[in-house]
Scaffold this active site. Structure first.
Site, PDB file in Angstrom:
ATOM      1  N   CYS A   2      41.450  23.661  69.359  1.00  0.00           N
ATOM      2  CA  CYS A   2      40.045  24.027  69.489  1.00  0.00           C
ATOM      3  C   CYS A   2      39.872  24.733  70.562  1.00  0.00           C
ATOM      4  O   CYS A   2      40.495  25.302  71.501  1.00  0.00           O
ATOM      5  CB  CYS A   2      39.295  22.585  69.552  1.00  0.00           C
ATOM      6  SG  CYS A   2      39.583  21.461  68.427  1.00  0.00           S
ATOM      7  N   ARG A  27      41.616  29.651  67.262  1.00  0.00           N
ATOM      8  CA  ARG A  27      42.027  28.499  67.722  1.00  0.00           C
ATOM      9  C   ARG A  27      41.184  27.432  66.735  1.00  0.00           C
ATOM     10  O   ARG A  27      41.881  26.111  66.998  1.00  0.00           O
ATOM     11  CB  ARG A  27      41.838  28.344  69.040  1.00  0.00           C
ATOM     12  CG  ARG A  27      42.485  29.084  70.024  1.00  0.00           C
ATOM     13  CD  ARG A  27      42.021  28.850  71.408  1.00  0.00           C
ATOM     14  NE  ARG A  27      42.568  27.728  71.763  1.00  0.00           N
ATOM     15  CZ  ARG A  27      43.330  27.394  73.047  1.00  0.00           C
ATOM     16  NH1 ARG A  27      43.849  28.529  73.789  1.00  0.00           N
ATOM     17  NH2 ARG A  27      43.702  26.308  73.274  1.00  0.00           N
ATOM     18  N   TRP A  73      38.895  22.605  65.268  1.00  0.00           N
ATOM     19  CA  TRP A  73      39.893  22.342  64.428  1.00  0.00           C
ATOM     20  C   TRP A  73      39.902  20.754  64.435  1.00  0.00           C
ATOM     21  O   TRP A  73      40.208  20.201  65.290  1.00  0.00           O
ATOM     22  CB  TRP A  73      41.345  22.963  64.553  1.00  0.00           C
ATOM     23  CG  TRP A  73      42.415  22.586  63.871  1.00  0.00           C
ATOM     24  CD1 TRP A  73      42.622  23.639  62.722  1.00  0.00           C
ATOM     25  CD2 TRP A  73      43.473  21.512  63.865  1.00  0.00           C
ATOM     26  NE1 TRP A  73      43.594  23.334  61.891  1.00  0.00           N
ATOM     27  CE2 TRP A  73      44.169  22.165  62.552  1.00  0.00           C
ATOM     28  CE3 TRP A  73      43.487  20.702  64.531  1.00  0.00           C
ATOM     29  CZ2 TRP A  73      45.408  21.223  62.238  1.00  0.00           C
ATOM     30  CZ3 TRP A  73      44.699  19.941  64.332  1.00  0.00           C
ATOM     31  CH2 TRP A  73      45.430  20.086  63.054  1.00  0.00           C
ATOM     32  N   ASN A  98      38.315  19.740  73.959  1.00  0.00           N
ATOM     33  CA  ASN A  98      39.646  20.009  73.423  1.00  0.00           C
ATOM     34  C   ASN A  98      40.757  18.864  73.632  1.00  0.00           C
ATOM     35  O   ASN A  98      40.831  18.302  74.788  1.00  0.00           O
ATOM     36  CB  ASN A  98      40.322  21.146  73.870  1.00  0.00           C
ATOM     37  CG  ASN A  98      39.634  22.578  73.303  1.00  0.00           C
ATOM     38  OD1 ASN A  98      38.748  22.164  72.444  1.00  0.00           O
ATOM     39  ND2 ASN A  98      39.944  23.518  73.826  1.00  0.00           N
ATOM     40  N   GLY A  99      41.605  18.184  72.577  1.00  0.00           N
ATOM     41  CA  GLY A  99      42.333  17.424  73.125  1.00  0.00           C
ATOM     42  C   GLY A  99      42.277  16.167  72.080  1.00  0.00           C
ATOM     43  O   GLY A  99      41.332  16.199  71.098  1.00  0.00           O
ATOM     44  N   GLU A 483      62.090  30.489  58.297  1.00  0.00           N
ATOM     45  CA  GLU A 483      61.026  31.070  58.650  1.00  0.00           C
ATOM     46  C   GLU A 483      60.119  31.603  57.662  1.00  0.00           C
ATOM     47  O   GLU A 483      59.057  31.595  57.487  1.00  0.00           O
ATOM     48  CB  GLU A 483      61.341  31.983  59.687  1.00  0.00           C
ATOM     49  CG  GLU A 483      59.865  33.035  60.178  1.00  0.00           C
ATOM     50  CD  GLU A 483      58.870  32.213  60.899  1.00  0.00           C
ATOM     51  OE1 GLU A 483      57.740  32.643  61.143  1.00  0.00           O
ATOM     52  OE2 GLU A 483      58.881  30.962  61.080  1.00  0.00           O
ATOM     53  N   LYS A 487      56.358  30.625  56.263  1.00  0.00           N
ATOM     54  CA  LYS A 487      55.284  31.763  55.899  1.00  0.00           C
ATOM     55  C   LYS A 487      54.690  31.447  54.701  1.00  0.00           C
ATOM     56  O   LYS A 487      53.407  31.358  54.371  1.00  0.00           O
ATOM     57  CB  LYS A 487      55.913  33.100  56.227  1.00  0.00           C
ATOM     58  CG  LYS A 487      56.398  33.351  57.855  1.00  0.00           C
ATOM     59  CD  LYS A 487      54.719  33.512  58.572  1.00  0.00           C
ATOM     60  CE  LYS A 487      55.153  33.290  59.846  1.00  0.00           C
ATOM     61  NZ  LYS A 487      55.132  32.006  60.263  1.00  0.00           N
ATOM     62  N   GLU A 490      52.539  28.176  54.755  1.00  0.00           N
ATOM     63  CA  GLU A 490      51.396  28.171  55.601  1.00  0.00           C
ATOM     64  C   GLU A 490      50.429  29.220  54.949  1.00  0.00           C
ATOM     65  O   GLU A 490      49.117  28.604  55.067  1.00  0.00           O
ATOM     66  CB  GLU A 490      51.542  29.130  56.852  1.00  0.00           C
ATOM     67  CG  GLU A 490      52.662  28.225  57.816  1.00  0.00           C
ATOM     68  CD  GLU A 490      52.876  29.107  58.993  1.00  0.00           C
ATOM     69  OE1 GLU A 490      52.762  28.512  60.143  1.00  0.00           O
ATOM     70  OE2 GLU A 490      53.227  30.288  59.098  1.00  0.00           O
ATOM     71  N   HIS A 506      75.339  20.851  47.339  1.00  0.00           N
ATOM     72  CA  HIS A 506      75.129  19.404  47.854  1.00  0.00           C
ATOM     73  C   HIS A 506      73.692  18.709  47.653  1.00  0.00           C
ATOM     74  O   HIS A 506      73.327  17.784  48.438  1.00  0.00           O
ATOM     75  CB  HIS A 506      75.560  19.620  49.356  1.00  0.00           C
ATOM     76  CG  HIS A 506      76.889  19.876  49.849  1.00  0.00           C
ATOM     77  ND1 HIS A 506      78.115  19.176  49.205  1.00  0.00           N
ATOM     78  CD2 HIS A 506      77.333  21.017  50.315  1.00  0.00           C
ATOM     79  CE1 HIS A 506      79.018  19.736  49.510  1.00  0.00           C
ATOM     80  NE2 HIS A 506      78.881  21.019  50.098  1.00  0.00           N
ATOM     81  N   LYS A 605      45.749  28.164  65.548  1.00  0.00           N
ATOM     82  CA  LYS A 605      46.809  28.853  66.042  1.00  0.00           C
ATOM     83  C   LYS A 605      47.366  28.070  67.266  1.00  0.00           C
ATOM     84  O   LYS A 605      48.748  28.160  67.254  1.00  0.00           O
ATOM     85  CB  LYS A 605      46.032  30.093  66.515  1.00  0.00           C
ATOM     86  CG  LYS A 605      47.230  31.402  67.210  1.00  0.00           C
ATOM     87  CD  LYS A 605      48.029  31.885  65.941  1.00  0.00           C
ATOM     88  CE  LYS A 605      48.580  32.847  66.869  1.00  0.00           C
ATOM     89  NZ  LYS A 605      49.756  33.449  65.645  1.00  0.00           N
TER      90      LYS A 605
END
Length: 610
Positions: A2, A27, A73, A98-99, A483, A487, A490, A506, A605
């Protein structure tokens, strides 16, 4: 995750708060709000983006010289108006936070027993009522009431507090979540990120864990966790003054993908200017520390963890130093064997990732003596808490899905591997010259790769209607496959997984059919023939292959096989090049699906909570 911004000034602070929130919106962006002290306490909140809050502020015409603001967020409670910050108690005290408060349920029960009524599902509302209780019923002033309240909290927090009857006073506190004070001329500020304050000040004081600050128009008084007055050093922020602009691009993610040649050139500039792979790149103590370490632990989260996985290949192959890559949230909670001769390398775009910071603290507590931060933010807690540092120069990254931060991390980690090799006599002068030449060429090679965007965009049309995808790589390109899958997940919400190509038989091969697109990374290296055999396993099951290949790999387009040839770039730097088309594939698949590319659902973010 946040964003917080606050101001006490002799002018209307509404424009300052709104601009700060705009800069922090990466954020958190599911709701936003502000509280202003002017003839009492006024709160304005909205669901959605900061633009929605701005419209609401215009409608209400609120204004004042003291205020706090927040972009959220969600952690506790859905994104609703009642759960948006700030949270107020009895129209007297307002808080932004925040937190995560871990004991909020127990505190809520106690406060309800005292007659407090809760209007939200958040943990933050507990803080507002606690401060109000000590402020009104405990006979304490705002600073002491806040101190008493945070003394009852378990968890992580950065908070800013205002009260209706304290028109020139802003109180702030932090534990485990970043918070900075901005110093102005007869005005002062607070924010969770230096970028929020760039338009009003470059002078910053970073609060340490446990600090409590009393901020007025002309004064800033800080005391530590023991209640002892302290003076924290003032720093000049390097956050850019200019707000990020899209320019000709449709989204920040696309812009940031295309900024990678410049970002890599900037990140490599010191090494290339020196004409040498020098340990001084990592700080004045670089040679003393790096010359003596006997192992490396790379600790990170998310995309940065994939950078760590690749760096393990480089460090062991080039330097011959044992290396582990660790997920920060797992490392800090497992029993590990400390090694005081190991180097702890933490990797983070923001430098404020809660799990990575906690992992660094855990490593130090175990007796690890040496630490290096690889980070994009010079003023961050991670950089300030590490012995050595390397600053990537990616510039602001607004898109939630990391792109240029990742490739510049890779460049930094490659330099680390080379320096370790040189210090151990494994880097002859001729080989060093070859590597420096390759590094000089890397930005141009990435620019050549970006020219493939139109071809990749055509491939994305095949991915958009799919629900699943598989990514394959071998050796040092396996982390790049991971990666690429991340992406795609996301920003397009297509489920994607990545495997070492040799692992197909396998288990994962059971997933392959004509509805499962399979992306393969095929450089012309020592594993290319084995990779071709793995790809034949996919074709035999009717899978459709999308192959990014070196021309020398001799993988031709055929029925069921689509191929895009990469610019020629042999050697250990090729994973950086292969990252780029995978970013573009995810971006264009998301465009085809119509998702919010820069602000994907459920994500933010800078993850500053566990």
């Amino acid at each position: 995750m946040c964003g917080i911004v606050g101001a006490v000034a002799q002018r209307n602070v509404i424009p300052i708060l709104l601009e700060g929130l705009r800069r922090l919106e990466y954020r958190g962006y599911d709701s936003a709000g502000l509280a202003i002290v002017h003839d009492g306490l006024s709160c304005v909140r909205s669901v959605g983006r900061v633009a929605e809050l701005e419209n609401e502020v215009k409608r209400t015409q609120v204004h004042g010289r003291l205020g706090i603001a927040h972009t959220r967020w969600a952690t506790h409670g859905a994104p609703t108006l009642s759960n948006a910050h700030p949270h107020a108690s009895h129209d007297t005290v307002a808080v932004v936070h925040n937190g995560i408060i871990e004991n909020h349920e127990a505190l809520r029960s106690r406060l309800e027993a005292r007659g407090y009524v809760f209007s939200s599902q958040t943990d933050t509302e507990v803080i507002a009522h606690l401060i109000h209780y000590h402020y009104r019923h405990g006979g304490l002033d705002l600073l002491e009431a806040t101190a008493a309240a945070v003394g009852e909290l378990t968890g992580a927090y950065a908070i800013a507090v205002v009260a209706a009857d304290a028109p020139n006073r802003l109180v702030a506190a932090r534990k485990g979540s970043p918070l900075a004070i901005g110093i102005g001329i007869e005005e002062n500020f607070v924010a969770s990120d230096a970028s929020a304050l760039a338009p009003v000040t470059q002078r910053l004081i970073y609060l340490e864990d446990g600090d409590l600050a009393d901020i007025g128009l002309l004064t800033v008084a800080i005391r530590d966790a023991r209640g002892v007055p302290v003076v924290r050093p003032e720093q000049v922020s390097e956050a850019p003054l200019e707000a990020a602009e899209l320019g000709p691009y449709r989204h920040f993610m696309q812009k940031e993908i295309h900024e990678q040649p410049r970002a890599l050139a900037d990140t490599l500039s010191d090494a290339l200017a020196l004409g040498s792979l020098s340990p001084q790149l990592f700080g004045p103590r670089g040679e003393a520390v790096l010359g003596g370490i006997k192992a490396v632990y790379l600790i990170a989260c998310g995309t940065s963890y994939h950078a760590a996985m690749l760096a393990r290949y480089w460090i062991e192959a080039l330097a011959g130093v044992p290396c582990n890559a660790e997920v920060a949230s797992e490392y800090r909670y497992r029993e590990s064997v400390p090694n005081p001769d190991a180097l702890i390398v933490t990797i983070s775009q923001s430098g404020e990732t809660a799990d990575t910071l906690a992992a660094l603290a855990h490593a130090k507590a175990l007796g690890h003596r040496h630490s290096l931060a690889i980070c994009n933010v010079p003023e961050s807690a991670l950089v300030r808490g590490s012995e050595l540092r390397f600053l990537t120069r990616a510039g602001p990254e607004i898109g939630v899905a990391s792109t240029k931060a990742f490739t510049t991390q890779l460049a930094a980690l490659f330099l680390l591997a080379c320096v370790l090799a040189k210090l151990r006599g494994r880097m002859p002068a001729a080989r060093e010259a070859e590597i420096l030449k390759a590094l000089r060429h890397l930005p141009a090679a990435v620019a050549e790769t970006l020219a493939l965007e139109d071809q990749v965009a055509l491939w994305a049309e095949h991915f958009a209607p799919k629900h699943h995808a598989l990514f394959l790589g071998r050796g040092q390109h396996y982390p790049i496959a991971l990666e690429g899958a991340l992406k795609l997940k996301e920003i397009s919400y297509i489920h994607a997984e990545a495997y070492p190509a040799g692992e197909l038989k396998h288990g994962p091969l059971a997933l392959v059919d004509s509805e499962m697109p399979v992306v393969a990374i095929a450089p012309n290296d020592q594993l290319v023939e084995k990779l071709k055999s793995n790809l034949q396993e996919v074709r035999a099951r009717g899978g459709l292959l999308f192959v990014f290949a070196d021309p020398g790999a001799r993988i031709k387009a055929a029925e069921g096989v689509r191929t895009i040839f990469m610019p020629q770039h042999d050697g250990p730097l090729s994973p950086i090049l292969y990252t780029v088309p995978l970013q573009l594939l995810a971006y264009h698949a998301a465009l085809q699906k119509g998702t919010d590319v820069d602000k994907p659902r459920n994500l933010a973010k800078s993850v500053t909570v566990e």
